[in-house]
Design a protein around this motif. Structure first.
Motif, mmCIF file in Angstrom:
data_model
loop_
_atom_site.group_PDB
_atom_site.id
_atom_site.type_symbol
_atom_site.label_atom_id
_atom_site.label_comp_id
_atom_site.label_asym_id
_atom_site.label_seq_id
_atom_site.Cartn_x
_atom_site.Cartn_y
_atom_site.Cartn_z
ATOM 1 N N THR A 118 0.782 -1.130 -0.040
ATOM 2 C CA THR A 118 0.040 0.099 0.014
ATOM 3 C C THR A 118 0.696 1.206 0.091
ATOM 4 O OG1 THR A 118 -0.209 0.011 2.331
ATOM 5 C CG2 THR A 118 -2.034 -1.124 1.125
ATOM 6 N N PRO A 145 -8.066 6.871 -5.956
ATOM 7 C CA PRO A 145 -7.559 6.420 -4.929
ATOM 8 C C PRO A 145 -6.636 6.939 -4.068
ATOM 9 C CG PRO A 145 -7.467 5.278 -7.190
ATOM 10 C CD PRO A 145 -7.819 6.567 -7.467
ATOM 11 N N SER A 200 -3.425 6.291 -2.921
ATOM 12 C CA SER A 200 -2.097 5.890 -3.143
ATOM 13 C C SER A 200 -1.784 7.087 -4.711
ATOM 14 C CB SER A 200 -1.820 4.598 -3.651
ATOM 15 O OG SER A 200 -2.359 3.867 -4.583
ATOM 16 N N TYR A 201 -2.939 7.013 -5.651
ATOM 17 C CA TYR A 201 -2.674 7.655 -6.857
ATOM 18 C C TYR A 201 -2.492 9.152 -6.316
ATOM 19 C CZ TYR A 201 -4.051 10.437 -10.651
ATOM 20 O OH TYR A 201 -3.897 11.775 -11.608
ATOM 21 N N TRP A 253 -8.496 1.895 -14.004
ATOM 22 C CA TRP A 253 -9.242 1.315 -12.878
ATOM 23 C C TRP A 253 -10.620 0.962 -13.255
ATOM 24 C CZ3 TRP A 253 -7.736 6.872 -11.816
ATOM 25 C CH2 TRP A 253 -6.481 6.910 -11.032
ATOM 26 N N ARG A 269 -13.592 -1.664 -6.029
ATOM 27 C CA ARG A 269 -13.164 -0.855 -4.948
ATOM 28 C C ARG A 269 -12.698 -1.364 -3.658
ATOM 29 N NH1 ARG A 269 -14.990 4.999 -2.673
ATOM 30 N NH2 ARG A 269 -12.871 5.883 -2.019
ATOM 31 N N ASP A 288 -9.875 0.291 1.686
ATOM 32 C CA ASP A 288 -8.872 1.206 1.708
ATOM 33 C C ASP A 288 -9.041 2.248 0.585
ATOM 34 O OD1 ASP A 288 -8.014 -0.132 -0.504
ATOM 35 O OD2 ASP A 288 -5.770 -0.464 0.411
ATOM 36 N N GLU A 309 -8.682 2.005 -2.632
ATOM 37 C CA GLU A 309 -7.999 1.557 -4.025
ATOM 38 C C GLU A 309 -8.955 0.885 -4.950
ATOM 39 O OE1 GLU A 309 -4.672 2.683 -4.498
ATOM 40 O OE2 GLU A 309 -4.732 3.774 -2.842
ATOM 41 N N TYR A 310 -8.600 1.038 -6.147
ATOM 42 C CA TYR A 310 -9.506 0.199 -7.237
ATOM 43 C C TYR A 310 -8.559 -0.678 -7.929
ATOM 44 C CZ TYR A 310 -12.411 4.181 -6.942
ATOM 45 O OH TYR A 310 -13.420 5.204 -6.699
ATOM 46 N N GLU A 318 -4.070 -4.896 -7.102
ATOM 47 C CA GLU A 318 -5.422 -4.684 -6.416
ATOM 48 C C GLU A 318 -5.507 -3.125 -5.987
ATOM 49 O OE1 GLU A 318 -7.665 -7.155 -5.879
ATOM 50 O OE2 GLU A 318 -6.409 -8.111 -6.998
ATOM 51 N N GLY A 319 -4.633 -2.346 -6.548
ATOM 52 C CA GLY A 319 -4.362 -1.018 -6.218
ATOM 53 C C GLY A 319 -3.153 -0.137 -7.112
ATOM 54 N N GLU A 326 0.263 -1.032 -5.387
ATOM 55 C CA GLU A 326 0.691 -2.428 -5.733
ATOM 56 C C GLU A 326 1.250 -2.351 -7.194
ATOM 57 O OE1 GLU A 326 -0.719 -6.963 -5.848
ATOM 58 O OE2 GLU A 326 -2.084 -5.468 -5.426
#
Length: 183
Positions: A3, A35, A37-38, A119, A124, A127, A129-130, A147-148, A151
Motif C-alpha cells: 500500500t 485512490p 495512493s494515486y 481502474w 474498490r 482502503d 483503492e481500485y 489490487e491498487g 501495488e
C-alpha cells in the motif's frame, strides 16, 4: 498488497504536481473517488515518465493551455479509444476482460508502448483503492494486474515488470522523469 508507493528517483526538478483542489475537481469530473495512493503519487511526483515506461496522467490547470496531459482529458481520450476497439470488435478480452468491464474502465495512463492503464470503479477495496487493469498494445488482452495503484507501481519495478506486461522480460528502474503536463 503493498500500500506504500515505491521511492522513485527524479531525473530532474519536479513539475506539474496537482493541488488537492485539482485532485478533488478531477475526482468530481470523473465521478470517481481517486485512490489514496494515486493522490499521493500525483502530489509527490506530478506528471512525467514513471520507471522509464509509464505516463501517469495527473490533473493540471488547463486554462490557456494549447495542449495538456490532464487526467480527465486523457482519461476521456483513452476511454474513447477503448470504446472504439469494442465497437469495432478488435479487442481481445482474455484473460480478465469482458465487453462490460472494458466499457466501464476509467483510464489513468499508458505505457510508451501503447498499453492502457485503467481502474475498474466496481472493484474498490475498503482502503479506497481500485483494481488496476492493463489493456495491451493494439488492444491485445485485458489483464487485472494489481489490487491498487501502489501495488501496481511496486510490481512494475520487479523483474520482468512483475508480470504487469504479459511478454516483458526486462526490469525497470525506479526513476521518474518529470515532464511538463501542458503548454
Amino acid at each position: 498488497m503493498p500500500t506504500e508507493l515505491p521511492i522513485l528517483n527524479p531525473t530532474g526538478p519536479l513539475m506539474a504536481q496537482p493541488t488537492d483542489a485539482l485532485l478533488d475537481e478531477a475526482s468530481r469530473r470523473l465521478q470517481l473517488e481517486l485512490p489514496p495512493s494515486y493522490r499521493e503519487f500525483a502530489r509527490r511526483y506530478g506528471y512525467g515518465l514513471t520507471a522509464g515506461l509509464f505516463m501517469i496522467a495527473v490533473p493540471v490547470d488547463t486554462a490557456g493551455a494549447e495542449w495538456s496531459e490532464d487526467l480527465v482529458e486523457r482519461s476521456a481520450e483513452l476511454a474513447q479509444e477503448l470504446a472504439a476497439s469494442v465497437d469495432g470488435k478488435y479487442i481481445s478480452y482474455k484473460p480478465d476482460g469482458t465487453e462490460e468491464r472494458v466499457r466501464r474502465l476509467v483510464p489513468f495512463g499508458a505505457s510508451e508502448n501503447g498499453d492502457i492503464l485503467a481502474w475498474d470503479p466496481r472493484e474498490r477495496a475498503p482502503d479506497g483503492e481500485y483494481a488496476v487493469y492493463v489493456i495491451g498494445a493494439r488492444k491485445y488482452g485485458v489483464s487485472r494486474v494489481a489490487e491498487g495503484f501502489a501495488e501496481f507501481l511496486n510490481k512494475v519495478l520487479e523483474p520482468n515488470t512483475g508480470g504487469v506486461l504479459a511478454r516483458a522480460t526486462f526490469t525497470l528502474e525506479a526513476t521518474f522523469e518529470p515532464r511538463a503536463a501542458r503548454s
